[in-house]
Design an enzyme around this catalytic site. Structure first.
Site, mmCIF file in Angstrom:
data_model
loop_
_atom_site.group_PDB
_atom_site.id
_atom_site.type_symbol
_atom_site.label_atom_id
_atom_site.label_comp_id
_atom_site.label_asym_id
_atom_site.label_seq_id
_atom_site.Cartn_x
_atom_site.Cartn_y
_atom_site.Cartn_z
ATOM 1 N N PRO A 94 47.558 40.687 33.770
ATOM 2 C CG PRO A 94 47.148 39.147 32.076
ATOM 3 C CD PRO A 94 47.932 40.386 32.386
ATOM 4 C CD GLU A 121 51.382 35.387 23.985
ATOM 5 O OE1 GLU A 121 51.242 34.770 25.051
ATOM 6 O OE2 GLU A 121 50.428 35.742 23.270
ATOM 7 N NE ARG A 159 35.838 59.309 40.614
ATOM 8 C CZ ARG A 159 35.079 59.045 41.669
ATOM 9 N NH1 ARG A 159 35.469 58.167 42.556
ATOM 10 N NH2 ARG A 159 33.922 59.649 41.842
ATOM 11 C CG ASP A 174 32.116 57.584 44.689
ATOM 12 O OD1 ASP A 174 31.032 58.068 44.342
ATOM 13 O OD2 ASP A 174 33.226 58.082 44.399
HETATM 14 C C1 LIG Z 1 48.053 39.906 25.727
HETATM 15 S S1 LIG Z 1 48.521 40.486 27.323
HETATM 16 C C2 LIG Z 1 49.652 39.232 27.835
HETATM 17 C C3 LIG Z 1 49.017 38.185 28.687
HETATM 18 C C4 LIG Z 1 49.987 37.107 29.128
HETATM 19 N N1 LIG Z 1 50.332 36.283 27.998
HETATM 20 C C5 LIG Z 1 49.348 36.266 30.213
HETATM 21 O O1 LIG Z 1 48.677 35.300 29.872
HETATM 22 O O2 LIG Z 1 49.485 36.594 31.411
HETATM 23 C C6 LIG Z 1 49.547 41.852 26.975
HETATM 24 C C7 LIG Z 1 49.646 42.892 28.069
HETATM 25 O O3 LIG Z 1 48.367 43.448 28.330
HETATM 26 C C8 LIG Z 1 48.284 43.867 29.674
HETATM 27 N N2 LIG Z 1 47.086 43.248 30.282
HETATM 28 C C9 LIG Z 1 46.318 42.297 29.725
HETATM 29 N N3 LIG Z 1 45.291 41.974 30.511
HETATM 30 C C10 LIG Z 1 45.390 42.737 31.617
HETATM 31 C C11 LIG Z 1 44.624 42.854 32.789
HETATM 32 N N4 LIG Z 1 43.537 42.104 33.005
HETATM 33 N N5 LIG Z 1 45.008 43.757 33.722
HETATM 34 C C12 LIG Z 1 46.113 44.516 33.528
HETATM 35 N N6 LIG Z 1 46.888 44.446 32.413
HETATM 36 C C13 LIG Z 1 46.535 43.568 31.462
HETATM 37 C C14 LIG Z 1 49.585 43.456 30.358
HETATM 38 O O4 LIG Z 1 50.433 44.584 30.438
HETATM 39 C C15 LIG Z 1 50.126 42.404 29.415
HETATM 40 O O5 LIG Z 1 51.542 42.333 29.452
#
Ligand SMILES: C[S@@+](CC[C@H](N)C(=O)[O-])C[C@H]1O[C@@H](n2cnc3c(N)ncnc32)[C@H](O)[C@@H]1O
Length: 249
Positions: A94, A121, A159, A174
């Site tokens: 994220p 986490e 795609r 698109d």
């Molecule tokens: C619970 S999340 C960890 C978030 C982290 N504690 C933070 O606050 O940045 C677990 C995993 O989900 C994935 N993930 C969660 N949200 C995401 C998003 N918006 N885009 C891409 N991957 C995401 C990532 O690989 C991340 O390591």
């Protein structure tokens, strides 16, 4: 294109990558997707991939060793030096750059992608610092794992690969490709309940249809995502149309 996905949950990828357009692309050898279980790169009885965070706090953190080892196992075509890597090693997080159609297009130009799905986490920071070359977020929200994010990225990229959509469907119109949202689409029946289809679409006049669609794309973008118009490539009459549409009716 070769796509390697590193995950703790390989089974999550079975159904999405074995249906419809995706399966056809795999069958026609336009793309190959290999899913790798990060646990296969552990060496203890419990196949441990996570540990407590240094400094304390809630949750577990993915350990660096299995992830470095999993990427090393893919080594062909991957330079050991991060700055020389031709193959993007993408961490789904994220905290990454926000995924978009432009990024999908950029990634579709590579012949090989490696995607790393986090969990718990998150991932030990040394993976981000010394292994990955790109970080992508699919939106400003937090998922429990990177698997769904990887599927979103892979779907949007595949795609766009030449030959995947076939000649009958072009990605050029698109939404987000030209900077506009796409025009409305209709199919048979011509009358459904009391609702008809715009006359112009039945006219057979391709120039008028193209003009109507372009205007609809512009007015729809203005209505729903006006900020996109700032970057859309509009000619003078189209800019004037936008000004007229902005006037109170
Ligand atoms: C619970 S999340 C960890 C978030 C982290 N504690 C933070 O606050 O940045 C677990 C995993 O989900 C994935 N993930 C969660 N949200 C995401 C998003 N918006 N885009 C891409 N991957 C995401 C990532 O690989 C991340 O390591």
């Amino acid at each position: 294109m070769q796509i390697d996905i590193l995950t703790l949950f390989p089974q999550m990828f079975q159904s999405p990558f074995s249906t419809g357009l995706f399966q056809r692309a795999i069958d026609r050898k336009l793309v190959r997707v290999d899913i790798h279980d990060i646990r296969d790169c552990t060496h203890d009885k419990h196949r441990t991939v996570d540990d407590y965070p240094y400094g304390g706090g809630a949750g577990m953190v993915l350990k660096p060793e299995p992830i470095f080892e999993a990427v090393k196992a893919l080594e062909s075509g991957l330079s050991p030096k991060q700055e020389e890597r031709r193959v993007p090693i993408i961490l789904l997080t994220p905290q990454g750059r926000l995924f978009s159609q432009q990024i999908a297009l950029e990634l579709s130009k590579h012949s090989h992608l490696v995607l790393i799905c986090g969990h718990y986490e998150g991932i030990d920071e040394r993976v981000r610092e010394h292994l990955v070359t790109d970080e992508i977020s699919i939106g400003d929200y937090v998922l429990s794992g990177g698997e769904l994010a990887a599927m979103v990225v892979v779907d949007a990229v595949v795609r766009l690969l030449p030959g995947v959509l076939g000649s009958e469907a072009s990605p050029l119109d698109d939404s987000h490709t030209t900077g506009l949202l796409e025009y409305p689409q209709y199919t048979r029946p011509q009358a459904y309940r009391d609702w008809g289809v715009p006359e112009v679409l039945l006219s057979g006049n391709h120039a008028q249809i193209a003009e109507w669609r372009r205007q609809q794309a512009i007015s729809r973008t203005l209505e729903r995502r006006p900020e996109l118009l700032d970057k859309a490539n509009l000619c003078l009459p189209e800019k004037q149309l936008v000004e007229r549409l902005k006037q109170p009716q």
